[in-house]
Design a protein around this motif. Structure first.
Motif, PDB file in Angstrom:
ATOM      1  N   THR A 166     -40.808   2.671 -31.202  1.00 36.52           N
ATOM      2  CA  THR A 166     -41.970   3.381 -30.648  1.00 36.52           C
ATOM      3  C   THR A 166     -43.194   2.492 -30.479  1.00 36.52           C
ATOM      4  OG1 THR A 166     -42.560   4.106 -32.887  1.00 36.52           O
ATOM      5  CG2 THR A 166     -41.223   5.610 -31.548  1.00 36.52           C
ATOM      6  N   ASN A 216     -41.154   6.237 -42.291  1.00 37.34           N
ATOM      7  CA  ASN A 216     -40.501   6.299 -40.979  1.00 37.34           C
ATOM      8  C   ASN A 216     -39.022   6.608 -41.186  1.00 37.34           C
ATOM      9  OD1 ASN A 216     -38.718   3.794 -40.789  1.00 37.34           O
ATOM     10  ND2 ASN A 216     -40.670   2.823 -41.292  1.00 37.34           N
ATOM     11  N   PRO A 217     -38.312   7.065 -40.140  1.00 37.20           N
ATOM     12  CA  PRO A 217     -36.915   7.502 -40.316  1.00 37.20           C
ATOM     13  C   PRO A 217     -35.984   6.415 -40.820  1.00 37.20           C
ATOM     14  CG  PRO A 217     -37.785   8.296 -38.223  1.00 37.20           C
ATOM     15  CD  PRO A 217     -38.796   7.336 -38.764  1.00 37.20           C
ATOM     16  N   SER A 276     -46.263   3.130 -43.536  1.00 33.57           N
ATOM     17  CA  SER A 276     -45.120   3.487 -42.693  1.00 33.57           C
ATOM     18  C   SER A 276     -44.391   2.287 -42.114  1.00 33.57           C
ATOM     19  CB  SER A 276     -45.596   4.371 -41.526  1.00 33.57           C
ATOM     20  OG  SER A 276     -46.526   3.668 -40.718  1.00 33.57           O
ATOM     21  N   GLY A 286     -42.068   0.289 -36.656  1.00 36.44           N
ATOM     22  CA  GLY A 286     -42.447   1.173 -35.560  1.00 36.44           C
ATOM     23  C   GLY A 286     -41.268   1.882 -34.934  1.00 36.44           C
ATOM     24  N   VAL A 287     -40.674   2.835 -35.675  1.00 36.65           N
ATOM     25  CA  VAL A 287     -39.491   3.532 -35.183  1.00 36.65           C
ATOM     26  C   VAL A 287     -39.632   5.041 -35.371  1.00 36.65           C
ATOM     27  CG1 VAL A 287     -37.960   1.580 -35.600  1.00 36.65           C
ATOM     28  CG2 VAL A 287     -38.250   3.308 -37.383  1.00 36.65           C
ATOM     29  N   ALA A 288     -38.893   5.764 -34.539  1.00 32.79           N
ATOM     30  CA  ALA A 288     -38.731   7.214 -34.679  1.00 32.79           C
ATOM     31  C   ALA A 288     -37.241   7.493 -34.508  1.00 32.79           C
ATOM     32  CB  ALA A 288     -39.568   7.953 -33.635  1.00 32.79           C
ATOM     33  N   LEU A 317     -32.080   5.167 -34.151  1.00 30.12           N
ATOM     34  CA  LEU A 317     -33.514   4.925 -34.208  1.00 30.12           C
ATOM     35  C   LEU A 317     -34.029   4.484 -32.846  1.00 30.12           C
ATOM     36  CD1 LEU A 317     -33.678   3.033 -37.623  1.00 30.12           C
ATOM     37  CD2 LEU A 317     -34.374   5.400 -37.171  1.00 30.12           C
ATOM     38  N   THR A 359     -39.469  10.516 -47.128  1.00 30.16           N
ATOM     39  CA  THR A 359     -40.695  10.385 -46.343  1.00 30.16           C
ATOM     40  C   THR A 359     -41.429  11.715 -46.280  1.00 30.16           C
ATOM     41  OG1 THR A 359     -39.516  10.823 -44.266  1.00 30.16           O
ATOM     42  CG2 THR A 359     -39.692   8.523 -44.975  1.00 30.16           C
ATOM     43  N   HIS A 372     -41.465  -0.209 -46.503  1.00 28.31           N
ATOM     44  CA  HIS A 372     -40.037   0.049 -46.646  1.00 28.31           C
ATOM     45  C   HIS A 372     -39.449  -0.817 -47.756  1.00 28.31           C
ATOM     46  CE1 HIS A 372     -35.892   0.643 -44.458  1.00 28.31           C
ATOM     47  NE2 HIS A 372     -35.800   0.773 -45.774  1.00 28.31           N
TER      48      HIS A 372
END
Length: 416
Positions: A371, A34-35, A8, A360-362, A368, A44, A13
């Motif tokens: 997180t 992740n988004p 993730s 580390g994103v949502a 975005l 995803t 990516h």
């Protein structure tokens, strides 16, 4: 074909994005992803890294051609064994072979068998003898938690006080074994290689920046930036590393009944006495992957297809210019990141010169949210390092948000 990438982070990516550029590839899935990845049309899938049964079911239901594993945790836990038992094609080391990263003691034993140069060390399983051994140490001394620690289980203790505190803290946190190593001085670099059928295929050298702050100060992190190639590491040194370190380790792994397939990452240091090993990992490095993979001028999907089909991979590399990657993290990283934090609108990322890989994103495709930990990596390839630095730092300055930070000196070793 359809390809599945496990993980993730920013490493996964960029790996998925490179695979998706192949005309051979219909879809790249990233699990859990992740988004930020969806900005590059990567699909995803919300399956946890520990849910091997869910991963296997997804791969079977979607006719996945092959799977590539990014992070170390599922490798050490045996994801490759589980997929192979289910009759699925996957590129990576078995659980037994992944102990090369999962157990620093096992790695030292393999290095000894292969007669590979590394730092002298002692292993301790209780706090009292470890503290007693500090009296005879030369400082600085390197103290490592023997197990997975996301790149943060290593402390270079400059004196007795810091060494004592570090040892006590590791054991208080439940670490069952530590290594106390001699400190090595020299030029550090990372060499990743693809390994299959006993053959080693080295990738271009990169240099990571482990410390959190400028000037290589602060605590160790998972990595705050990298660049590739590394002009101060010669082709002769790279060849020496392949011949005297990587090939002997691969041979030793086969000799002890744990043959290695996958990505072998060597964290190395060029000392006055020659190249020595700092650590081994059993997967692509992060952030090294972000600056190495884009320099391949061929087809990454074909490369992995060749590897899992027992063929020699076709690897062709960009030979000019410099690729620089800078990691943006949440304030407080690597101890306690202050989150959540709102990032710039994704439209601003898409308009920038740099290419971004998210971690580390949502949030959504439009907005975005950071997180935790490392949030993203900005990467630029330019004619030289000063130009790459100018471009990437201009982008990061324009995109900077409260609650985030990044090192502003990535690549300084190559400039000096």
């Amino acid at each position: 074909m359809k390809i599945l990438v496990i993980g993730s982070g920013a490493r996964e990516h960029v790996l998925a994005r490179e695979l998706a550029q192949s005309q051979r590839v219909e879809t790249v899935y990233c699990l859990p992803g992740n988004p930020g990845m969806t900005l590059d049309a990567i699909q995803t899938v919300a399956v946890e890294l520990t849910d091997f049964a869910g991963m296997i079911d997804f791969a079977q239901q979607n006719a996945i051609s092959y799977t590539i594993v990014g992070p170390e945790q599922p490798l050490v836990a045996g994801i490759v064994d589980a997929f192979q038992t289910a009759g699925l094609t996957i590129f990576g080391p078995t659980k037994a072979a992944a102990a090369l990263e999962g157990s620093k003691t096992f790695a030292k034993e393999i290095m000894a068998k292969a007669q590979v140069p590394t730092a002298g060390y002692q292993t301790f399983t209780t706090v009292t003898p470890a503290l007693a051994a500090l009296a005879a140490q030369n400082y600085p001394v390197v103290i490592k938690a023997d197990g997975l620690a996301a790149g943060k289980g290593v402390v270079i203790a400059p004196d007795l006080a810091v060494a004592t505190t570090t040892i006590e803290r590791f054991f208080e946190q439940g670490v069952t074994s530590i290594l106390m190593e001699d400190y090595l001085s020299g030029e550090e670099f990372s060499l990743m290689a693809l390994v299959a059928d006993g053959q080693v295929y080295p990738l271009p050298v990169a240099q990571d920046h482990k410390r959190a702050f400028e000037g290589d100060l602060g605590p160790n992190t998972g990595g705050m930036g990298a660049y590739c190639p590394v002009p101060q590491v010669s082709a002769a040194v790279v060849q020496e590393t392949v011949d005297q370190i990587l090939q002997p380790v691969v041979a030793a792994m086969a000799d002890v009944g744990t043959p290695f397939t996958g990505v072998l990452y060597a964290g190395l240091i060029a000392t006055k006495a020659g190249v020595k090993v700092i650590e081994f990992n059993v997967r692509f490095g992060d952030p090294e992957t972000q600056v190495v993979l884009p320099r391949m001028t061929g087809d990454w999907a074909q490369v992995f297809e060749q590897l899992v089909s027992h063929q020699t991979p076709t690897l062709t590399w960009q030979t000019d210019g410099m690729t620089l990657g800078v990691v943006v993290a949440a304030e407080g990283y690597p101890t306690e990141a202050t989150v959540p934090v709102e990032l710039a609108p994704t439209s601003q990322f898409q308009a920038a010169t740099s290419q971004f890989s998210f971690a580390g994103v949502a949030g959504t495709q439009d907005q975005l949210i950071g997180t935790g930990g490392r949030l993203l990596t900005a990467v630029v390839t330019a004619i030289d390092l000063p130009t790459a630095r100018q471009q990437v730092y201009a982008d990061l300055k324009a995109l900077a948000q409260p609650g985030t930070f990044y090192r502003q000196d990535i690549g300084h070793q190559a400039l000096t």
